[in-house]
Design an enzyme around this catalytic site. Structure first.
Site, PDB file in Angstrom:
ATOM      1  N   ASP A 134     -22.501 -26.902  -8.840  1.00 44.37           N
ATOM      2  CA  ASP A 134     -23.549 -26.637  -7.535  1.00 44.37           C
ATOM      3  C   ASP A 134     -23.974 -28.319  -6.944  1.00 44.37           C
ATOM      4  OD1 ASP A 134     -24.639 -29.065  -9.267  1.00 44.37           O
ATOM      5  OD2 ASP A 134     -26.206 -27.779 -10.530  1.00 44.37           O
ATOM      6  N   ALA A 135     -24.799 -28.501  -6.267  1.00 47.56           N
ATOM      7  CA  ALA A 135     -25.042 -30.036  -4.817  1.00 47.56           C
ATOM      8  C   ALA A 135     -24.983 -31.085  -6.166  1.00 47.56           C
ATOM      9  CB  ALA A 135     -26.209 -29.919  -4.468  1.00 47.56           C
TER      10      ALA A 135
END
Length: 141
Positions: free
Chosen positions: A22-23
């Protein structure tokens, strides 16, 4: 489900790529489904069974029927994980895998129990696992 160091089953290395995260650089929860799928495929390959050949020559394929998954610790970008695939239970048309993803030091990251069902390739209806494959899977128990 126990400690991975006690397990003697099949293990497959999986590197965590940027696309798996994810980010924040943490492995996205759905990525573990792909990791576990790869390990099950490689487990069958290690026994001499290619899934495309099982479909074309024997008219069967495998599908996930159910899965229970526990996310224990965060894995991160660029880590090397070892993903296991161990047959826990075998029935005439399905089998249950215990699977774990661990770091190189055997620290548990994620674990799952996955029910796989054997399907007739033409109808997608449950069918018996062929004897030759059932026998090999029984040997692995």
């Amino acid at each position: 489900m126990g400690d991975i160091s006690e397990q003697t089953g099949f293990r497959w290395p999986v590197r965590v790529y940027y696309e798996d995260t994810d980010a924040g650089g943490v492995v996205y929860h759905a990525s573990y489904l792909r990791f576990f799928e790869r390990a099950r495929t490689e487990f069958l390959r290690s026994l001499g069974f290619e899934q495309d050949e099982l479909r074309t020559r024997h008219g069967i394929l495998f599908a996930v029927r159910s899965m229970h998954i526990d996310y224990v610790k965060a894995a991160r970008f660029n880590e090397l994980l070892w993903v296991s695939a161990e047959v826990e239970q075998l029935k005439s048309a399905s089998f249950m895998f215990n699977q774990r993803a661990v770091r190189q030091d055997d620290e548990l990251v994620c674990e799952a129990r996955v029910r796989i069902v054997c399907l007739a390739a033409e109808t997608f209806r449950p069918t018996a696992i062929p004897d030759f494959l059932l026998q090999q899977l029984n040997n692995d128990l």
